[in-house]
Design an enzyme around this catalytic site. Sequence first.
Site, PDB file in Angstrom:
ATOM      1  N   GLU A 304       0.828  -1.213   0.000  1.00 20.02           N
ATOM      2  CA  GLU A 304       0.000   0.000   0.000  1.00 20.02           C
ATOM      3  C   GLU A 304       0.857   1.256   0.000  1.00 20.02           C
ATOM      4  O   GLU A 304       0.541   2.236  -0.673  1.00 20.02           O
ATOM      5  CB  GLU A 304      -0.942   0.007   1.215  1.00 20.02           C
ATOM      6  CG  GLU A 304      -1.950  -1.144   1.251  1.00 20.02           C
ATOM      7  CD  GLU A 304      -3.025  -1.042   0.183  1.00 20.02           C
ATOM      8  OE1 GLU A 304      -3.041  -0.048  -0.562  1.00 20.02           O
ATOM      9  OE2 GLU A 304      -3.846  -1.980   0.092  1.00 20.02           O
ATOM     10  N   ARG A 308       0.780   3.794  -3.199  1.00 20.40           N
ATOM     11  CA  ARG A 308       0.165   5.108  -2.935  1.00 20.40           C
ATOM     12  C   ARG A 308       1.212   6.188  -2.699  1.00 20.40           C
ATOM     13  O   ARG A 308       1.110   7.285  -3.252  1.00 20.40           O
ATOM     14  CB  ARG A 308      -0.768   5.012  -1.722  1.00 20.40           C
ATOM     15  CG  ARG A 308      -1.889   3.998  -1.925  1.00 20.40           C
ATOM     16  CD  ARG A 308      -2.899   4.029  -0.795  1.00 20.40           C
ATOM     17  NE  ARG A 308      -3.680   2.793  -0.757  1.00 20.40           N
ATOM     18  CZ  ARG A 308      -4.941   2.695  -0.361  1.00 20.40           C
ATOM     19  NH1 ARG A 308      -5.581   3.763   0.055  1.00 20.40           N
ATOM     20  NH2 ARG A 308      -5.566   1.532  -0.359  1.00 20.40           N
ATOM     21  N   ASP A 437      -5.251  -9.785  -8.250  1.00 17.48           N
ATOM     22  CA  ASP A 437      -5.580  -8.898  -9.371  1.00 17.48           C
ATOM     23  C   ASP A 437      -4.387  -8.209 -10.038  1.00 17.48           C
ATOM     24  O   ASP A 437      -4.124  -8.398 -11.231  1.00 17.48           O
ATOM     25  CB  ASP A 437      -6.617  -7.845  -8.925  1.00 17.48           C
ATOM     26  CG  ASP A 437      -6.259  -7.150  -7.590  1.00 17.48           C
ATOM     27  OD1 ASP A 437      -5.231  -7.486  -6.996  1.00 17.48           O
ATOM     28  OD2 ASP A 437      -7.025  -6.263  -7.163  1.00 17.48           O
ATOM     29  N   GLU A 572     -12.027   0.961 -10.214  1.00 18.82           N
ATOM     30  CA  GLU A 572     -11.652   0.051 -11.317  1.00 18.82           C
ATOM     31  C   GLU A 572     -12.518   0.190 -12.566  1.00 18.82           C
ATOM     32  O   GLU A 572     -12.009   0.166 -13.693  1.00 18.82           O
ATOM     33  CB  GLU A 572     -11.652  -1.407 -10.833  1.00 18.82           C
ATOM     34  CG  GLU A 572     -10.526  -1.755  -9.885  1.00 18.82           C
ATOM     35  CD  GLU A 572     -10.738  -1.251  -8.461  1.00 18.82           C
ATOM     36  OE1 GLU A 572     -11.888  -0.880  -8.145  1.00 18.82           O
ATOM     37  OE2 GLU A 572      -9.768  -1.191  -7.688  1.00 18.82           O
TER      38      GLU A 572
HETATM   39  C1  DMJ Z   1      -6.314   0.670  -4.843  1.00 18.67           C
HETATM   40  O1  DMJ Z   1      -5.532   0.841  -3.725  1.00 18.67           O
HETATM   41  C2  DMJ Z   1      -5.560   0.028  -5.948  1.00 18.67           C
HETATM   42  O2  DMJ Z   1      -6.223   0.227  -7.138  1.00 18.67           O
HETATM   43  C3  DMJ Z   1      -5.350  -1.438  -5.727  1.00 18.67           C
HETATM   44  O3  DMJ Z   1      -4.738  -2.057  -6.820  1.00 18.67           O
HETATM   45  C4  DMJ Z   1      -6.678  -2.108  -5.488  1.00 18.67           C
HETATM   46  N1  DMJ Z   1      -7.426  -1.475  -4.468  1.00 18.67           N
HETATM   47  C5  DMJ Z   1      -7.555  -0.039  -4.462  1.00 18.67           C
HETATM   48  C6  DMJ Z   1      -8.729   0.519  -5.215  1.00 18.67           C
HETATM   49  O4  DMJ Z   1      -9.830  -0.237  -5.254  1.00 18.67           O
END
Ligand code: DMJ
Length: 673
Positions: A304, A308, A437, A572
């Site tokens: 994270e 981010r 994912d 998404e």
């Molecule tokens: C975000 O932090 C990123 O896109 C991550 O890959 C998946 N989850 C969240 C958004 O849904």
Amino acid sequence: MYSPQRKDFVSLTLGDQHSRSYTNGKHRRQSCWRKWKQLSRLQRSLILFLLAFLFICGILFYPSLTEQWRGLSDRSLKEDWVEMDNRGLRPIPPGLIPKIPPGVVLGVQDIPPEVMPEIQRPSIPLLPKPPAMRKPPSKRGPPVLQKRGNVSDWQVKDGEEAMVRRDEDGGKEAKTVISWRGAMIEAEQGTELQSTAHGKEGTVADDEEAANLKPVTVKAVDRVEVVQEAFRHAWKGYKAFAWGHDELKPISKTHGEWFGLGLTLIDALDTMWILGLKDEFAEARKWVETELSFSKNVDVNLFESTIRILGGLLSTYHLTGDTLFLDKAKDIGFRLMPAFKTPSKIPYSDVNIGKGTAHPPRWTTDSTVAEVTSIQLEFRELSRLTQDPQYQNAVEEVTRQVHRLEGKRDGLVPMFINTNSGKFTRRGAFTLGARADSYYEYLLKQWLQGGKKETELLEDYLQAIEGVKKNLLRQTSPSKLTFVGELSNGHLNPKMDHLVCFLPGTLALGAHNGLPADHMDLALQLMETCHQMYAQMETGLSPEIAHFNLQSNNGRDIDVKPADRHNLLRPETIESLFYMYRFTKDSKYRDWGWDILQSFNKYTRVPSGGYTSISNVRDPVYPSPRDKMESFFLGETLKYLFLLFSDDNELISLDKYVFNTEAHPLPIWPSTS
Ligand code: DMJ
């Protein structure tokens, strides 16, 4: 009692009261055990069966019970919400029409969400066709330097009935009209207003009103300005109640802390730059310069904070050229490196950036596959910028190991990997959703970032997409929506996380870069499904998880379980709409994105500032606000909406940048050969 001949029923004989002189627990246990041993095998089996039955019932009914319990505990929040409603402070329920007092001058930022065009679902498009957008600016470069229309010059004309936008010079050549129902009325340039009136309801004006307005040229509302306004509204809440903290809690008007590093502010930096919000960007930059310190005794999640914070700082550096952001990126990147000191070199999930120590979660030595394979774009870029190979070496070692690992199924990866052994664990479950994912996303994007030279990445990506087609794709009944299910020990579970909606965009990006055309066909189908996950909900917002009917007995393609009804303002679907529009120029993708923005404004916007995630996308009267604005709403959702509506294809060109999984654009490396 029962006759010895008939033992096809159960009889439990309770001893008489006086014979039960229990003295202590041990005696009681022995006595119970003796009684148990005295039972026949049939009796024991039946009792065990009964207990197992009760246990299973408990598990089955637990979600709905907890839902009820949560409903009860939500009550005070609900009362607050109703209280806000009474005071006219929240988005009004559908059907209620807000009145704008005659003569009031509105800025776009003042337009209450309920005035925005009403959402019509599922099949009636909101607008007959998308509004014509502004001509793209001819010059390239950061849009922050591009002049936009003055958003404060909206005027109410004819009381509540219509708003007319004036040019900066006060001229009348560009006007937008919004009807009293909120239905947007548009006309082509040069069309007289009167000719846009189609009837009473949803019509801007009757003949008299049209006469008052005089024949004017109208144009569509500028959708990019509506996104800017949404950002400003979110930022207003963050500034007022959460400044410098990780997340805004907009209803309780306070903040939430995760890492204590100003997560929302950092995640939003490049969005402000791209949206051209100079003032907001300047004050955020000041905070980064004077307040942001990574020298803190705090545990952060490697993935994270990489996507981010490191991603956000690197992309802001690239967009602005301001070395403040590069210095901060180097600082956090270096502090995250202890995560890779594991027996296998597969990183731990958590790092203490102050102490320089790392560890797995308390309950396991496993890491999540998506987490360890979706930090590569950022660390590779950090090495390129610093000319220090340690970052790239560490993440590419992970890629190499995962490439070689056994336990994949046609290129699909399990969800966990052990930091001691370096092997996949808990094999048998395969998903394109949570925990896996972005593994797939980063295979393609690393290949693009590196100039399409690293063939192993491409091979793994192509194989995985074939694995998806072979193992996970299904179609619903009755409408034949294509979806990506989950595989669990060979059994297909027809459910799909909203997270999977990154896939249409990624597939389209691959096809745009020369990968098989059938990837684009699949992208088109999945995009439709993700759109339906919004369009078929009463609020127009997708649930976190959708269950798809393979043989529908209720006429619906999509069902939502009570525990999955929440919406976290995730990006998404909008992300994929952005890619699909860039590559196809089909305006329906813009309209779908516009519908979603309307729904966010209607059901998640908190009047005092900010947007909130909600617990129930199926209840438009009380969607159960959860009192949290995730940092990715500013980092991703609003950024992708802006880019979707912008006509400037050169604004973060997809041939020059790859977006990391948190929507932070990083440059495609220039070819050195
Ligand atoms: C975000 O932090 C990123 O896109 C991550 O890959 C998946 N989850 C969240 C958004 O849904």
